[in-house]
Design a protein around this motif. Structure first.
Motif, PDB file in Angstrom:
ATOM      1  N   TRP A 114     -15.635 -62.809 -39.931  1.00  0.00           N
ATOM      2  CA  TRP A 114     -14.530 -62.111 -39.257  1.00  0.00           C
ATOM      3  C   TRP A 114     -13.373 -61.902 -40.227  1.00  0.00           C
ATOM      4  CZ3 TRP A 114     -13.915 -65.903 -34.513  1.00  0.00           C
ATOM      5  CH2 TRP A 114     -14.985 -65.727 -33.636  1.00  0.00           C
ATOM      6  N   SER A 115     -13.025 -62.964 -40.953  1.00  0.00           N
ATOM      7  CA  SER A 115     -11.888 -62.901 -41.861  1.00  0.00           C
ATOM      8  C   SER A 115     -12.121 -61.897 -42.982  1.00  0.00           C
ATOM      9  CB  SER A 115     -11.632 -64.293 -42.434  1.00  0.00           C
ATOM     10  OG  SER A 115     -10.459 -64.340 -43.199  1.00  0.00           O
ATOM     11  N   ALA A 116     -13.341 -61.886 -43.528  1.00  0.00           N
ATOM     12  CA  ALA A 116     -13.664 -60.925 -44.572  1.00  0.00           C
ATOM     13  C   ALA A 116     -13.588 -59.499 -44.040  1.00  0.00           C
ATOM     14  CB  ALA A 116     -15.053 -61.213 -45.135  1.00  0.00           C
ATOM     15  N   ALA A 138      -9.952 -58.517 -43.506  1.00  0.00           N
ATOM     16  CA  ALA A 138      -9.361 -58.181 -44.803  1.00  0.00           C
ATOM     17  C   ALA A 138      -9.773 -56.787 -45.239  1.00  0.00           C
ATOM     18  CB  ALA A 138      -9.783 -59.223 -45.843  1.00  0.00           C
ATOM     19  N   ALA A 139     -11.019 -56.409 -44.976  1.00  0.00           N
ATOM     20  CA  ALA A 139     -11.470 -55.065 -45.327  1.00  0.00           C
ATOM     21  C   ALA A 139     -10.699 -54.003 -44.558  1.00  0.00           C
ATOM     22  CB  ALA A 139     -12.972 -54.932 -45.061  1.00  0.00           C
ATOM     23  N   LEU A 149     -16.315 -51.682 -46.161  1.00  0.00           N
ATOM     24  CA  LEU A 149     -17.121 -52.888 -45.924  1.00  0.00           C
ATOM     25  C   LEU A 149     -16.387 -54.092 -46.490  1.00  0.00           C
ATOM     26  CD1 LEU A 149     -20.701 -51.701 -46.984  1.00  0.00           C
ATOM     27  CD2 LEU A 149     -19.991 -52.289 -44.651  1.00  0.00           C
ATOM     28  N   PRO A 150     -16.616 -55.263 -45.911  1.00  0.00           N
ATOM     29  CA  PRO A 150     -16.122 -56.475 -46.560  1.00  0.00           C
ATOM     30  C   PRO A 150     -16.804 -56.652 -47.910  1.00  0.00           C
ATOM     31  CG  PRO A 150     -16.885 -56.906 -44.310  1.00  0.00           C
ATOM     32  CD  PRO A 150     -17.343 -55.537 -44.662  1.00  0.00           C
ATOM     33  N   ASN A 151     -16.266 -57.525 -48.734  1.00  0.00           N
ATOM     34  CA  ASN A 151     -16.890 -57.849 -50.007  1.00  0.00           C
ATOM     35  C   ASN A 151     -18.245 -58.503 -49.728  1.00  0.00           C
ATOM     36  OD1 ASN A 151     -17.640 -59.517 -52.364  1.00  0.00           O
ATOM     37  ND2 ASN A 151     -15.648 -58.905 -53.174  1.00  0.00           N
ATOM     38  N   LEU A 152     -19.335 -57.782 -50.065  1.00  0.00           N
ATOM     39  CA  LEU A 152     -20.672 -58.260 -49.700  1.00  0.00           C
ATOM     40  C   LEU A 152     -21.052 -59.532 -50.458  1.00  0.00           C
ATOM     41  CD1 LEU A 152     -22.628 -54.879 -49.368  1.00  0.00           C
ATOM     42  CD2 LEU A 152     -21.515 -56.245 -47.586  1.00  0.00           C
ATOM     43  N   ASP A 178      -1.891 -64.369 -45.154  1.00  0.00           N
ATOM     44  CA  ASP A 178      -0.885 -63.603 -44.426  1.00  0.00           C
ATOM     45  C   ASP A 178      -1.042 -63.857 -42.937  1.00  0.00           C
ATOM     46  OD1 ASP A 178       0.241 -62.122 -46.757  1.00  0.00           O
ATOM     47  OD2 ASP A 178      -1.802 -61.326 -46.855  1.00  0.00           O
ATOM     48  N   LEU A 179      -0.090 -63.360 -42.162  1.00  0.00           N
ATOM     49  CA  LEU A 179      -0.055 -63.645 -40.733  1.00  0.00           C
ATOM     50  C   LEU A 179      -1.346 -63.274 -40.001  1.00  0.00           C
ATOM     51  CD1 LEU A 179       1.511 -64.758 -38.365  1.00  0.00           C
ATOM     52  CD2 LEU A 179       2.646 -62.520 -38.117  1.00  0.00           C
ATOM     53  N   PRO A 180      -1.990 -62.136 -40.295  1.00  0.00           N
ATOM     54  CA  PRO A 180      -3.238 -61.839 -39.582  1.00  0.00           C
ATOM     55  C   PRO A 180      -4.296 -62.936 -39.734  1.00  0.00           C
ATOM     56  CG  PRO A 180      -2.458 -59.872 -40.686  1.00  0.00           C
ATOM     57  CD  PRO A 180      -1.595 -60.999 -41.168  1.00  0.00           C
ATOM     58  N   ALA A 181      -4.397 -63.535 -40.912  1.00  0.00           N
ATOM     59  CA  ALA A 181      -5.367 -64.607 -41.122  1.00  0.00           C
ATOM     60  C   ALA A 181      -4.996 -65.837 -40.303  1.00  0.00           C
ATOM     61  CB  ALA A 181      -5.447 -64.974 -42.602  1.00  0.00           C
ATOM     62  N   TYR A 182      -3.714 -66.164 -40.246  1.00  0.00           N
ATOM     63  CA  TYR A 182      -3.277 -67.313 -39.452  1.00  0.00           C
ATOM     64  C   TYR A 182      -3.553 -67.094 -37.962  1.00  0.00           C
ATOM     65  CZ  TYR A 182      -0.824 -69.169 -43.563  1.00  0.00           C
ATOM     66  OH  TYR A 182      -0.518 -69.681 -44.800  1.00  0.00           O
ATOM     67  N   LEU A 183      -3.322 -65.864 -37.497  1.00  0.00           N
ATOM     68  CA  LEU A 183      -3.598 -65.561 -36.092  1.00  0.00           C
ATOM     69  C   LEU A 183      -5.090 -65.638 -35.791  1.00  0.00           C
ATOM     70  CD1 LEU A 183      -1.133 -62.574 -35.612  1.00  0.00           C
ATOM     71  CD2 LEU A 183      -0.922 -64.851 -34.597  1.00  0.00           C
ATOM     72  N   LEU A 184      -5.899 -65.136 -36.721  1.00  0.00           N
ATOM     73  CA  LEU A 184      -7.348 -65.238 -36.552  1.00  0.00           C
ATOM     74  C   LEU A 184      -7.768 -66.705 -36.496  1.00  0.00           C
ATOM     75  CD1 LEU A 184      -9.936 -63.363 -36.505  1.00  0.00           C
ATOM     76  CD2 LEU A 184     -10.170 -63.920 -38.934  1.00  0.00           C
ATOM     77  N   TYR A 185      -7.180 -67.518 -37.349  1.00  0.00           N
ATOM     78  CA  TYR A 185      -7.481 -68.951 -37.372  1.00  0.00           C
ATOM     79  C   TYR A 185      -7.096 -69.610 -36.048  1.00  0.00           C
ATOM     80  CZ  TYR A 185      -7.355 -73.817 -39.081  1.00  0.00           C
ATOM     81  OH  TYR A 185      -7.555 -75.169 -39.260  1.00  0.00           O
TER      82      TYR A 185
END
Length: 313
Positions: free
Chosen positions: A49-51, A54-55, A62-65, A186-193
């Protein structure tokens, strides 16, 4: 009991471990829960999800494969290491619980020394995966998770909220994908967490209802015992909170109707779990717990579709 005997009571019947793996490997594969891949999936999905998030933020289709592959290998290795460590800590308790007394350590299929060596081997694999990310910031984030993993097995002895500590550990990938992509958080990653933590507390509460009676007898704690008949209401709060945090993360990266649709189907799946739940039916609790792999893949599909769409506009 010899090392080649004895299936684990709560393992999948007829798994490849029982039917295809060399007999001498089977206790170790069971120790790592290789016959129950659901745990690896649930550890991996927040990474993916996080990858994907980030994409979306980077306008990449695509995310980094390479990162996706590394996260898959790392999830299997570290989930196995976590289970091995947990079984070493809990081997006396596991011997008192019907569902777990046939696990390799309490059943005598492996010795504690053998289990410790196996644990070290799995951690080495996880460390190599972390190094392969080639991102010092991500290395630090990954290493920081080990403290939570180390304390988790002890939490059921001192708090009714061990599921919250599991949430901290199993959701760590929600930080890793973003950190590996950008070299920062960044904030989106913290919210996802945060959303993932609530999701884990919810599904692991369902899982814990399988052992509710045995846990009460041996004196270990869980949210299943704490919530009891209020479990559906509490699941609604945790799952609802998870969806709100995920929605906020999507809003911050500019998610469109595609990502929102994926999140909506994910939310409907969680609502279905609550509607179907019967805490007196252990088999149903296990099936609903396992269904969270499908819920997570639904959310991932929405994120991947959003990333592909974003890159075109």
């Amino acid at each position: 009991m010899s090392i080649t005997e004895g299936r684990v009571a709560d393992a999948v019947r007829g798994s490849w471990v029982d039917s295809r793996a060399p007999a001498s490997w089977r206790p170790y594969l069971r120790l790592a829960r290789a016959d129950r891949p659901i745990g690896s999936w649930l550890l991996l999905l927040p990474c993916w999800w996080s990858a994907a998030l980030a994409a979306i933020a980077a306008h990449q289709p695509l995310p980094n494969l390479w990162h996706m592959v590394l996260f898959a290998i790392g999830a299997v290795a570290m989930r196995g290491a976590g289970c091995t460590y947990n079984d070493l800590v809990d081997r006396d308790i596991d011997g008192l619980v019907e569902r777990t007394r046939s696990r390799p350590l309490p059943a005598g299929q492996v010795t504690p020394r053998q289990a410790k060596l196996f644990l070290i081997a799995q951690v080495v694999v996880g460390a190599l995966v972390l190094l392969a990310l080639a991102n010092p910031f991500a290395w630090g984030i990954g290493i920081a998770s080990l403290g939570i993993v180390a304390i988790y097995p002890f939490m059921k002895r001192i708090t009714s909220w061990p599921q919250s500590v599991l949430g901290l550990a199993f959701s760590w990938g929600a930080l890793m994908g973003w950190a590996a992509a950008f070299g920062r958080l960044d904030l989106p990653a913290y919210l996802l967490y945060a959303g993932s933590i609530l999701w884990v507390i919810g599904y692991d509460t369902i899982y814990a209802h399988q052992d509710r009676e045995d846990d009460a007898i041996v004196g270990v704690k869980s949210t299943a015992l704490l919530f009891g008949t209020r479990t559906p209401l509490m699941l609604g709060l945790f799952y609802g909170g998870a969806v709100l945090f995920f929605a906020a993360a999507l809003w911050l990266v500019g998610g469109s109707v595609i990502a929102v649709l994926g999140l909506l189907v994910f939310a409907l799946h969680l609502a279905w779990q609550i509607a179907r739940l019967d805490i007196e039916d252990p088999d149903l609790c296990l099936r609903l717990f396992q269904s969270n792999r499908d819920a997570g893949l639904i959310l991932l599909a929405g994120l991947m579709a959003e990333a592909a769409l974003r890159a075109l506009v």
